[in-house]
Scaffold this motif. Sequence first.
Motif, PDB file in Angstrom:
ATOM      1  N   ILE A 134      32.956  41.185  44.347  1.00 24.28           N
ATOM      2  CA  ILE A 134      32.741  42.613  44.105  1.00 24.28           C
ATOM      3  C   ILE A 134      33.699  43.413  44.973  1.00 24.28           C
ATOM      4  CG2 ILE A 134      31.089  44.509  44.187  1.00 24.28           C
ATOM      5  CD1 ILE A 134      28.850  42.463  43.827  1.00 24.28           C
ATOM      6  N   LEU A 135      34.588  44.149  44.332  1.00 18.40           N
ATOM      7  CA  LEU A 135      35.546  45.000  45.045  1.00 18.40           C
ATOM      8  C   LEU A 135      34.952  46.389  45.193  1.00 18.40           C
ATOM      9  CD1 LEU A 135      38.442  45.499  46.186  1.00 18.40           C
ATOM     10  CD2 LEU A 135      39.083  46.175  43.857  1.00 18.40           C
ATOM     11  N   GLY A 136      34.842  46.858  46.439  1.00 21.42           N
ATOM     12  CA  GLY A 136      34.320  48.203  46.611  1.00 21.42           C
ATOM     13  C   GLY A 136      33.888  48.494  48.024  1.00 21.42           C
ATOM     14  N   ASN A 137      33.470  49.731  48.205  1.00 17.06           N
ATOM     15  CA  ASN A 137      33.016  50.241  49.491  1.00 17.06           C
ATOM     16  C   ASN A 137      31.649  49.649  49.842  1.00 17.06           C
ATOM     17  OD1 ASN A 137      31.066  52.775  50.440  1.00 17.06           O
ATOM     18  ND2 ASN A 137      32.900  52.516  51.680  1.00 17.06           N
ATOM     19  N   ALA A 138      31.503  49.192  51.087  1.00 16.90           N
ATOM     20  CA  ALA A 138      30.275  48.505  51.494  1.00 16.90           C
ATOM     21  C   ALA A 138      29.047  49.410  51.392  1.00 16.90           C
ATOM     22  CB  ALA A 138      30.425  47.982  52.923  1.00 16.90           C
ATOM     23  N   SER A 139      29.148  50.655  51.848  1.00 22.23           N
ATOM     24  CA  SER A 139      27.982  51.543  51.847  1.00 22.23           C
ATOM     25  C   SER A 139      27.436  51.735  50.445  1.00 22.23           C
ATOM     26  CB  SER A 139      28.355  52.896  52.464  1.00 22.23           C
ATOM     27  OG  SER A 139      28.695  52.756  53.824  1.00 22.23           O
ATOM     28  N   HIS A 140      28.324  52.062  49.513  1.00 22.25           N
ATOM     29  CA  HIS A 140      27.897  52.277  48.135  1.00 22.25           C
ATOM     30  C   HIS A 140      27.315  51.011  47.529  1.00 22.25           C
ATOM     31  CE1 HIS A 140      29.002  51.848  43.788  1.00 22.25           C
ATOM     32  NE2 HIS A 140      28.221  52.910  43.727  1.00 22.25           N
ATOM     33  N   ALA A 141      27.987  49.884  47.739  1.00 22.89           N
ATOM     34  CA  ALA A 141      27.542  48.621  47.139  1.00 22.89           C
ATOM     35  C   ALA A 141      26.182  48.202  47.685  1.00 22.89           C
ATOM     36  CB  ALA A 141      28.576  47.538  47.387  1.00 22.89           C
ATOM     37  N   LEU A 142      25.995  48.260  48.993  1.00 22.99           N
ATOM     38  CA  LEU A 142      24.726  47.857  49.598  1.00 22.99           C
ATOM     39  C   LEU A 142      23.589  48.768  49.137  1.00 22.99           C
ATOM     40  CD1 LEU A 142      25.979  47.097  53.213  1.00 22.99           C
ATOM     41  CD2 LEU A 142      25.061  45.414  51.598  1.00 22.99           C
ATOM     42  N   ALA A 143      23.866  50.076  49.075  1.00 26.88           N
ATOM     43  CA  ALA A 143      22.833  51.029  48.654  1.00 26.88           C
ATOM     44  C   ALA A 143      22.415  50.781  47.215  1.00 26.88           C
ATOM     45  CB  ALA A 143      23.341  52.457  48.824  1.00 26.88           C
ATOM     46  N   GLU A 144      23.390  50.522  46.336  1.00 25.35           N
ATOM     47  CA  GLU A 144      23.049  50.323  44.929  1.00 25.35           C
ATOM     48  C   GLU A 144      22.307  49.010  44.718  1.00 25.35           C
ATOM     49  OE1 GLU A 144      25.253  50.353  40.590  1.00 25.35           O
ATOM     50  OE2 GLU A 144      25.880  51.774  42.143  1.00 25.35           O
ATOM     51  N   GLN A 174      42.885  63.440  50.138  1.00 25.66           N
ATOM     52  CA  GLN A 174      41.470  63.529  49.787  1.00 25.66           C
ATOM     53  C   GLN A 174      40.962  62.196  49.230  1.00 25.66           C
ATOM     54  OE1 GLN A 174      39.694  66.268  50.447  1.00 25.66           O
ATOM     55  NE2 GLN A 174      41.497  67.312  51.247  1.00 25.66           N
ATOM     56  N   ALA A 175      41.647  61.122  49.560  1.00 33.82           N
ATOM     57  CA  ALA A 175      41.320  59.819  48.978  1.00 33.82           C
ATOM     58  C   ALA A 175      39.965  59.314  49.472  1.00 33.82           C
ATOM     59  CB  ALA A 175      42.408  58.806  49.322  1.00 33.82           C
ATOM     60  N   HIS A 176      39.253  58.642  48.584  1.00 33.19           N
ATOM     61  CA  HIS A 176      37.960  58.053  48.909  1.00 33.19           C
ATOM     62  C   HIS A 176      37.969  56.581  48.513  1.00 33.19           C
ATOM     63  CE1 HIS A 176      36.183  61.958  49.808  1.00 33.19           C
ATOM     64  NE2 HIS A 176      36.755  62.423  48.707  1.00 33.19           N
ATOM     65  N   PRO A 177      37.178  55.768  49.193  1.00 29.39           N
ATOM     66  CA  PRO A 177      37.176  54.326  48.874  1.00 29.39           C
ATOM     67  C   PRO A 177      36.638  54.074  47.473  1.00 29.39           C
ATOM     68  CG  PRO A 177      35.415  54.869  50.412  1.00 29.39           C
ATOM     69  CD  PRO A 177      36.268  56.082  50.303  1.00 29.39           C
ATOM     70  N   PRO A 178      37.103  53.009  46.834  1.00 34.99           N
ATOM     71  CA  PRO A 178      36.652  52.712  45.474  1.00 34.99           C
ATOM     72  C   PRO A 178      35.185  52.296  45.463  1.00 34.99           C
ATOM     73  CG  PRO A 178      37.931  50.881  46.353  1.00 34.99           C
ATOM     74  CD  PRO A 178      38.055  51.999  47.342  1.00 34.99           C
ATOM     75  N   GLN A 179      34.496  52.674  44.380  1.00 31.76           N
ATOM     76  CA  GLN A 179      33.108  52.249  44.206  1.00 31.76           C
ATOM     77  C   GLN A 179      33.068  50.989  43.363  1.00 31.76           C
ATOM     78  OE1 GLN A 179      30.554  55.392  42.860  1.00 31.76           O
ATOM     79  NE2 GLN A 179      30.754  56.544  44.764  1.00 31.76           N
ATOM     80  N   ALA A 180      32.157  50.117  43.709  1.00 33.68           N
ATOM     81  CA  ALA A 180      32.060  48.833  43.031  1.00 33.68           C
ATOM     82  C   ALA A 180      31.545  48.999  41.604  1.00 33.68           C
ATOM     83  CB  ALA A 180      31.137  47.902  43.816  1.00 33.68           C
ATOM     84  N   ASP A 181      31.854  48.027  40.784  1.00 34.79           N
ATOM     85  CA  ASP A 181      31.420  48.005  39.388  1.00 34.79           C
ATOM     86  C   ASP A 181      29.893  47.916  39.312  1.00 34.79           C
ATOM     87  OD1 ASP A 181      30.672  45.965  36.956  1.00 34.79           O
ATOM     88  OD2 ASP A 181      32.302  47.340  36.402  1.00 34.79           O
TER      89      ASP A 181
END
Length: 496
Positions: A315-325, A183-190
């Motif tokens: 910035i370490l993290g998932n592209a979708s989350h980072a771009l959206a934020e 059930q692993a999910h990519p890390p979200q950026a800081d």
Amino acid sequence: MSQGTRSCGIQLMKLLEDYGTEFVFGIPGVHTLEIYRGIADSSVRHVTPRHEQSAGFMADGYARATGKVGVCCLITGPGVTNAATPLAQSYSDSVPILAISSVNKTSSLELGQGDLHELNSQSKLSAHFTAFSQTILSTDSVPEVIARAYATFNASRPRPVHVEIPIDLINNPVNWSQFRESQAHPPQADHELLRTAAKALAKANKPAVILGGGCKDSAAEAAELVEVLGAPVVTTFAGKGIISEDHPLSLGSNLLHPPVLDFLKQAEIVLAVGTHLSETDIWSRGGDIEFDGQLIRIDIDPSQLYRNAPPDIPILGNASHALAEIANHLNSMNLNPANSHAESRLLVSNLLESTKSHWYENTPVHIKVWDKIRSTLPDHGIVTADSTQLVYSGNYVFKARRPRTYLTSTTGYGTLGYALPAAIGAQLGKPDSPVVCVIGDGGLMFTIQELATAVEHRLPIVIVLWHNDGYGEIRDNFNEFGIPLVGVDLAIPNII
């Protein structure tokens, strides 16, 4: 084996079925018979290529086109070594492939007793082109190892995983009633780093954006950020179509051309997301991509953040989350990008025009072919592109309008023979999308036997063949450096 008991080979396929596997690409052999009993007992469709190299390329094409995991089944020894090239291509291009293979019995591993298909250390070999390679020493560990593989695919940089099962364990009865799927999910950026990045972008008069293959599933988020920022955006070849190349802010995949490289060098700030920033991103131009201004890098792979171009804001993290934020932060700042949009659109138009003087010599001829393909192929149609002169131009002149519609082997590992088997995998995975395979006559000879596979499965793949009687690109290199022609002019059969 008692009635109702299932072997490891059968249960393995049930396990992969639970993970959503639709196809397995492979050639059966005496070591993998029980796995094939499992395939026959499942809903998974099996596709038999005419060479294991093509099994890997088919799995790759399927994975790139669908975003799902491509699965191939390989016999001990020659099956694994035949698939080494496509697995290395997938490793280089961050494609999720699960390679299941047999290996010699546990009692003889690495003993060099001359067993059938024996390699000195099959797992150590494949470790060089996989995220990890695991030898199963107890059937109880199979669900855990498969869960680790899918955690790698879903929560980190997706790369091939090789799982080898000794032939004496494949037939063993197993009970895997108690196991948990990954059930692993990519890390979200800081959040603070994303806020810092947004502020830096908002302050800049000349921002620019580079999108790589790591953004393939972030098209909506990328478009929103680019539009609120009003910034020119360029993609790598692996990122073609993330932003439609008809978008007025899109520089297409022209990262290799000096006017675009100069623009990025002079930009006040550059946001680079999911990209290597590597040699093959600026193919044949040499040197590194240079940045005089600030550089923000977003990547899911921590080691990639500092390769080739160290960032000011990593910035370490998932592209979708980072771009959206970041886009949300920019929206909250009430930016008025109307003027910057107009300026950026004019800048993009001028830059695109100036790149034409840096096109490859034969691009004006090649573009006629690509324009015909573009005018014929719907936006959701898929191109698989081999290493050939026509494709080297197509990498920047073909206008991809959606992600996962331009699949090429010209980046990273850069192998030949990819496009035809990849087209088969893509067509199987996307049956409602027309698929065009663009390949040279030299490259086609690597996997021409897969025409039989395409016919067997009644796949309506269109092949555009660039016929220059051999290895035309290398022939030109010979001529450029004054080397007598050796090994580049080939006797090509009448293929049409």
